[in-house]
Every structure is written in structure tokens, then in C-alpha cells.
Scaffold this active site. Structure first.
Site, PDB file in Angstrom:
ATOM      1  N   ARG A  45       0.816  -1.218   0.000  1.00 39.98           N
ATOM      2  CA  ARG A  45       0.000   0.000   0.000  1.00 39.98           C
ATOM      3  C   ARG A  45       0.850   1.270   0.000  1.00 39.98           C
ATOM      4  NH1 ARG A  45      -3.514  -3.677   2.946  1.00 39.98           N
ATOM      5  NH2 ARG A  45      -2.457  -3.114   4.888  1.00 39.98           N
ATOM      6  N   GLU A  48       3.053 -10.062  15.560  1.00 43.63           N
ATOM      7  CA  GLU A  48       2.370 -10.556  16.748  1.00 43.63           C
ATOM      8  C   GLU A  48       2.740 -12.023  16.973  1.00 43.63           C
ATOM      9  OE1 GLU A  48      -2.164 -10.458  18.613  1.00 43.63           O
ATOM     10  OE2 GLU A  48      -1.844 -10.240  16.456  1.00 43.63           O
TER      11      GLU A  48
END
Lengths: 188, 182
Positions: free
Chosen positions: A72, A109
Site C-alpha cells: 500500500r 504478533e
């Protein structure tokens, strides 16, 4: 820092940009309110305003490198680079860039991921801006900063369309954002 | 068709900035690397300008770019001609409701997705990617746009590999490229 704190308070373009961003709940997994900028890309005025605000900020700062984070960051980086006369350097997931690369791992994570940059894309002493659509934990942007610093470029600033009020700097590098994350409007 | 003005000095400059990396991603493939083009601000600007000159004023309201290198060329073109930019992505990247189109690879299949509602019926669209090889990905991209009832006006790529005849896989739609590589 946010654009509104840095000379653009009350700029109507910021409201238009914020409103053009769509929130998708529970993507990619439950609990995440995903900030979807593809609706911004569908709005020519808001998309142009986004690019213009970054261009106005960086055009007189001697920036010769705009590095964009896959994928992006690719939506915004090239247009900014073109407007300020800088080179565009894509920072990519592993094994996408052909030829010689340097790699920087970063923590997710669960597990780790890796960002790569071409050897020779950037020269020592070049002044660089790193761009992505959004900052979350800052892990990816921090890896990007390390890649550029390993090639002895100076990262002047990181730039995101969507920032978090609590993330003002990344390892000493300032972060400039246009808007805060949108919330889902609640119906009564 | 390729760019008509083969003697346009901009084309020569663009071609000279594309780097060929042998045996990537696997032995026998001569990879056309456009990242070196992006490192030359003039050549990159010339690339975009050539597309913009062709498409400005042609009532094109959609530029669709194929992930990921189409994301580098598509948005600057879209911005310059006043069109929206629509990313066409690998599976599970786009949030919200999407339509998917499968296409065939050398071994196996892959899939391209577009957001529902990104494109309205009747819109005139371009499809942009860095390179056309077999044309499989571009064909899938065209199918997505046509399923949303847009009209694909043309496919636009920086590089064509004409020996792979991708041009013949575009369902009769025209292809515009800046450089050919044999």
C-alpha cells in the site's frame, strides 16, 4: 505528528481524506477494525489532496529518495517521488526483488517477517522519506528505517496517511501523518 | 501496438534504464527489472508522461493496476488523467466484498480480486501493469472489470515480451506498450 498540528489545522482537505477512508470490522481477523484506503483511491480529489499535502511538505527538504513499503506504500510513494523529483525505492517482501538485496527481519504478533531493499538503490548521504498507508505497531516502518540506515542514507521522516496519536517517533525518526484512524459510526 | 515514436528520445532513455536479471525467479528466465527505471526521476516521469499523453481527454474514469508493480505506474497515471485508481490484488488482501477471477499459471492456478462497487457499469477503464508476458494476468484483470460491466478501453504496459504472444490473449482489446524485449 499530525498534519493538523503542523500548519494544516482546519484544512478542509484533511476532512475529505478522512471521510474517504472506509472501516472494515473484523478484518483480517476478529477484533481488528481495518482502515481501508482503497476507497480513498476511488475519490480523485481526496487522493490528489493526499499526495499534494505530502508533496508540499517534502519538496523543499532536499529529499532524493522516497521509499515505499509493499504494497500500500506503492499507492502513494511513486506520485510523491515524481512530484518532488526524487527516486522511488520499493521495499518488498522476501524474494520479490531480483538481484542483490539486503534484508531486515521484524517481529509480528506471531512470528517474524522480512523486508528487502536493492543493494545500490540508495547512496550514502541521501535524504529519504519512507511512506506507508498506515502505522500500527511501527514494526514494519522500523525495519524500513534500518534498511535505509544500513545503506547510510538519512531517514528524514516517515510519512503515513493514517497515524496513531501515541506514535510520534520511531527510534528517533519523526513520523508525519494526515489523519487518525476512523471509527465505525454507531447507529442508535 | 508499441509506442509509435520509436525515435522518441524518451523511449530510448526508458529502455536503457530497465535492468535484465538472468535466471530470476528461476533458471532460464531473463527478468525485466523496472526498479532501476524508478531510480531515474526523469525516465520514470517520461514513462508516466507517455501514458498520460495517450489517455488524457479520452473520458477514462478508471485505471486498474495489477498487484504489485501495476501499483507503481497506475496511480500516477490515474491522478494525472482525473481517474480513480482500482487495485487488483492477490487473494485475501482486499477487505470487504470482492469478486475473484482465476487464471492459469505455468503450473497450477492463481486468482485476482477486485472490490465490489469499485467500478460502476459503463465506466471506461484502463488496465496497467509493468509487463505483459503470456497475458494470463491481464486477461483475468479484464474479466474482473467486464464482470462489473465496465468497458476495458486498452491494456497498458511498460514492457512487452512479444514472443509469448500475450497480445493475442486480450480478447481483441488493444495493447499499448513502450518497449519490447525479445
Amino acid at each position: 505528528m499530525f498534519a493538523a498540528e503542523n500548519g494544516l489545522k482546519g484544512d478542509p482537505r484533511l476532512e475529505g481524506i478522512s471521510k474517504a477512508i472506509r472501516v472494515i470490522p473484523h478484518f483480517p481477523k476478529p477484533g481488528i477494525m481495518f482502515q481501508d484506503i482503497t476507497t480513498l483511491l476511488l475519490n480523485h480529489k481526496a487522493f490528489q489532496d493526499t499526495v499534494d499535502i505530502f508533496v508540499d511538505r517534502y519538496r523543499d527538504m532536499g529529499i532524493s529518495v522516497v521509499a515505499g513499503i509493499e504494497a500500500r506504500g506503492f499507492f502513494f510513494g511513486p506520485a510523491i517521488a515524481l512530484a518532488i523529483g526524487a527516486k522511488f525505492v520499493p521495499l518488498r517482501k522476501p524474494r520479490k526483488l531480483p538481484g542483490e538485496v539486503i534484508s531486515e527481519a521484524y517481529v509480528l504478533e506471531y512470528g517474524t517477517d522480512c523486508l528487502e531493499m536493492h543493494v545500490g538503490a540508495v547512496q550514502p548521504g541521501e535524504r529519504a522519506v519512507i511512506i506507508d498507508d498506515l502505522v500500527a505497531t511501527g514494526g514494519t516502518l522500523s525495519a524500513a528505517i534500518r534498511l535505509l540506515e544500513r545503506m547510510k542514507a538519512k531517514v528524514v521522516e516517515c510519512a503515513c496517511v493514517i497515524g496513531l496519536p501515541e506514535v510520534k517517533r520511531l527510534n528517533g525518526t519523526p513520523l508525519y501523518s494526515l489523519v487518525e484512524p476512523r471509527e465505525i459510526e454507531h447507529c442508535c | 501496438m508499441s509506442a509509435c515514436r520509436d525515435d522518441d528520445p524518451r523511449i530510448i532513455g526508458i529502455k536503457s534504464k530497465i535492468r535484465v536479471v538472468p535466471n530470476f525467479p528461476k533458471p532460464g528466465i531473463m527478468f525485466q527489472d523496472i526498479t532501476t527505471l524508478l531510480l531515474d526521476p526523469k525516465a520514470f516521469k517520461d514513462t508516466i508522461d507517455l501514458f498520460v499523453e495517450r489517455y488524457k481527454g479520452k473520458n477514462i474514469s478508471v485505471v486498474a493496476g495489477i498487484e504489485a508493480r501495476g501499483f507503481i505506474f497506475g496511480p500516477p497515471i490515474a491522478l494525472a488523467i482525473g481517474a480513480k485508481f482500482v487495485p487488483l490484488r492477490k487473494p485475501r488482501k482486499l477487505p470487504g466484498e470482492v469478486i475473484s477471477e482465476k487464471y492459469i499459471l505455468e503450473y497450477g492456478t492463481d486468482c485476482l480480486e477486485m472490490h465490489v462497487g469499485a467500478v460502476e457499469p459503463g465506466e471506461r477503464a484502463l488496465v496497467v501493469d509493468d509487463l505483459i508476458a503470456t497475458g494470463g494476468t491481464l486477461c483475468a484483470a479484464m474479466n474482473l472489470l467486464e464482470r462489473a460491466e465496465a468497458e476495458v478501453v486498452e491494456c497498458a504496459c511498460v514492457i512487452e515480451l512479444p514472443d509469448l504472444k500475450g497480445r493475442d490473449r486480450l480478447k481483441g482489446k488493444p495493447l499499448y506498450v513502450l518497449v519490447e524485449s525479445h
